[in-house]
Enzyme design. Structure first.
Site, PDB file in Angstrom:
ATOM      1  N   HIS A   1      -5.824  -8.260   0.458  1.00 35.23           N
ATOM      2  CA  HIS A   1      -6.853  -7.810   1.494  1.00 35.23           C
ATOM      3  C   HIS A   1      -5.972  -8.697   2.906  1.00 35.23           C
ATOM      4  O   HIS A   1      -6.095  -9.813   2.861  1.00 35.23           O
ATOM      5  CB  HIS A   1      -8.185  -8.470   1.335  1.00 35.23           C
ATOM      6  CG  HIS A   1      -9.213  -8.218   2.407  1.00 35.23           C
ATOM      7  ND1 HIS A   1     -10.517  -8.150   2.374  1.00 35.23           N
ATOM      8  CD2 HIS A   1      -9.003  -8.348   3.871  1.00 35.23           C
ATOM      9  CE1 HIS A   1     -11.220  -8.321   3.546  1.00 35.23           C
ATOM     10  NE2 HIS A   1     -10.055  -8.129   4.370  1.00 35.23           N
TER      11      HIS A   1
ATOM     12  N   THR B   1     -14.870  -6.677   1.014  1.00 31.19           N
ATOM     13  CA  THR B   1     -15.489  -5.789   2.034  1.00 31.19           C
ATOM     14  C   THR B   1     -14.412  -5.685   3.121  1.00 31.19           C
ATOM     15  O   THR B   1     -13.877  -6.724   3.770  1.00 31.19           O
ATOM     16  CB  THR B   1     -16.957  -6.250   2.674  1.00 31.19           C
ATOM     17  OG1 THR B   1     -16.577  -7.508   3.066  1.00 31.19           O
ATOM     18  CG2 THR B   1     -18.072  -6.151   1.620  1.00 31.19           C
TER      19      THR B   1
ATOM     20  N   CYS C   1      -9.441  -4.179   8.233  1.00 32.99           N
ATOM     21  CA  CYS C   1      -8.264  -4.741   7.336  1.00 32.99           C
ATOM     22  C   CYS C   1      -8.098  -3.692   5.964  1.00 32.99           C
ATOM     23  O   CYS C   1      -8.800  -2.537   5.957  1.00 32.99           O
ATOM     24  CB  CYS C   1      -8.892  -6.082   6.383  1.00 32.99           C
ATOM     25  SG  CYS C   1      -8.594  -7.510   7.422  1.00 32.99           S
TER      26      CYS C   1
END
Lengths: 223, 296
Positions: free
Chosen positions: A84, A63, A67
């Site tokens: 990520h 999620t 970022c």
């Protein structure tokens, strides 16, 4: 007394068979994976700062608030993965700008290079790589647009490396959930409701202060 | 039932922290009193100057689409009607009523925007289908998630755990399921209990309590189904999508109840209309909510 010999039969009927997870590449043992009914597949859950590469048909998901995640695969062999990350944000303030900006960029370079190198090490060919880019949302209205900074970095990096972005969903005001299958290149991006903003921001802020408190330089492993 | 006891206790814990506005309570009493007149209701309204100003603003906004201008409280009460004034008073005061329940998990403006979307969409759908009172489902929509604010304030750790479970799940785990896993009950049940303790109308209690379990509705199945659909459409309006795959699934029984299918044209019409209306309505219904009490 309950006849004991019935128990194995009961168990096998009650629990649907979930296959074993595919073998994990060395270095990614710590990444949590779980079975997902929707995709009938295992999927690795990335937290900020993590990355994951696989040679199997399994998913990687995360999620994203501000970022950014690059999803990269060899479209011929199917090896690929996801990262990520965000750039440390201490840059924009004062006279240290140029120094910290390059430090921030160096951090982003690490994030991208780790992912690409592990893909290449596992049989990926540079000329076969295809890239998809997600995240960089501006989920808090009163913040400087750190999402855009991450997007700009990732685009610049990929352009410099001569890697083509075949799909992207970046910017805007929404957090996202990204589910990626390197073997096929299939990806699902879901915008998340603002109900989730604060939890995502908190997770990213914790990550940000962790990377900002670490010295940047040499070959220090930043992941 | 143990869960039920926990819910009652939880809601008792916020007694005194959340109070309905005095003007609403007074209007509510007057309307239930057979001896009271419209003039009494108008007088009760007039005693709260800030409510009076806001009432006149709503009365003259596109919310009612009235052709003549409403310049006095007497006129507002007679044109809008006491029943609708009651719903309106509750709707206009609910956001500020919850100022005493701050939390760090969701910003109040985001919370109320979703609630207001649900309210507006329930109202639009009520008009389209002609089966429910538009004003009543508007209020129900606005209040449908209030149990969430109680949980976020009283049980922040568990609430966060539930939110994390949603983010951890690729299988689209709905928040109410995550709450049931972590707490043993969900925000719909908590909201219904709150409304029960406040003695609000049973229609509100059913809509709030069953917007995730429409099969359990008893006396107001249409209203409950409408708020259920409106909640999902509100999620679409919020993340600006017209693809039903992007949000939680709508219970098919809800569509059946209105003799409709999950028609993409309806979704587009309703979501777009709500997105156009939301800005003005936020000013009318949410602006007075003290946003400073939200996380940050």
């Amino acid at each position: 007394m309950r006849p004991k010999n019935l128990r194995p039969i009961n168990t096998s009927m009650a629990i649907p068979t979930i296959p074993r997870p595919p073998l994990v590449l060395p270095g990614f043992e710590h990444v949590r994976r779980n079975w997902n009914q929707t995709y009938e597949s295992y999927a690795a859950r990335l937290l900020p700062g993590e990355y994951y590469v696989t040679i199997h048909d399994e998913g990687v998901y995360t999620t994203l608030g501000s970022c950014i995640s690059a999803c990269i695969r060899d479209r011929v062999s199917g090896v690929g993965g996801m990262n990520h990350f965000m750039l440390p944000a201490s840059a924009d303030a004062d006279g240290w700008k140029s120094t910290s900006l390059s430090a921030a960029t160096r951090y982003g370079n690490f994030a991208m290079e780790h992912l690409i190198n592990v893909i290449l090490k596992n049989g990926g060919q540079r000329q076969n790589l295809e890239v998809k880019l997600f995240g960089g949302g501006r989920i808090l209205a009163n913040m400087t647009d750190i999402g855009m900074r991450n997007i700009t970095f990732a685009r610049d990096y990929l352009a410099t490396e001569g890697l083509r972005v075949t799909a992207e969903d970046v910017g805007d005001i929404y957090p996202r959930m990204v589910v990626y299958f390197p073997a096929t290149g299939k990806v699902r991006v879901k915008r998340l409701r603002s109900l989730h903003n604060n939890v995502i921001v908190e997770e990213e802020t914790r990550y940000l202060s962790a990377i900002e408190s670490k010295p940047v330089g040499g070959d220090i492993e930043l992941f | 039932m143990a869960d039920n006891e926990n819910i009652v206790k939880l809601v008792r814990g916020v007694e005194g922290l959340v109070t309905l506005s005095h003007v609403f309570v007074r209007i509510n009493q007057l309307i239930d009193d057979p001896d009271s007149s419209m003039a009494d209701v108008a007088k009760a309204v007039s005693q709260d100057p800030s409510f009076t100003v806001r009432l006149l603003r709503v009365a003259n906004s596109s919310f009612y689409g009235l052709s003549s201008s409403i310049d006095t409280v007497d006129k507002a009460v007679s044109v809008i009607g006491t029943g609708r004034i009651r719903s309106l008073a509750l709707s206009m005061s609910v956001a500020s009523s919850f100022a005493g329940l701050p939390n760090d998990l969701v910003a109040m403006d985001n919370f109320w925007r979703h609630s207001l979307y649900c309210a507006v969409i329930a109202r639009i759908l009520a008009r389209k289908t002609g089966k429910c009172d538009p004003e009543a489902v508007f209020t129900a929509g606005l209040l449908h998630d209030i149990g969430e604010l109680v949980i976020f304030n009283r049980l922040p750790e568990q609430a966060k755990e539930a939110l994390l479970r949603v983010l951890d799940s690729v299988d689209d785990l709905p928040i109410f399921e995550a709450e049931r896993q972590v707490l043993g009950f969900d925000h719909a049940q908590v909201g219904a209990e709150l409304v029960r303790q406040w003695n609000l109308p049973p229609l509100l209690m059913e809509c709030i309590g069953h917007h995730h379990s429409i099969g359990e509705a008893l006396d107001y199945p249409h209203e409950v189904a409408l708020v259920h659909i409106a909640n999902i459409f509100a999620q679409m309006a919020e993340i600006d999508t017209l693809d039903p795959e992007d949000v939680s699934a709508i219970d098919l029984r809800a569509w059946v109840m209105f003799g409709m299918g999950a028609d993409l044209d309806i979704i587009e019409d309703v979501v777009r209309e709500a997105q156009e209306e939301i800005v003005e309505l936020e000013k009318l219904f949410i602006d007075n909510a003290p946003e400073k009490s939200a996380a940050n």
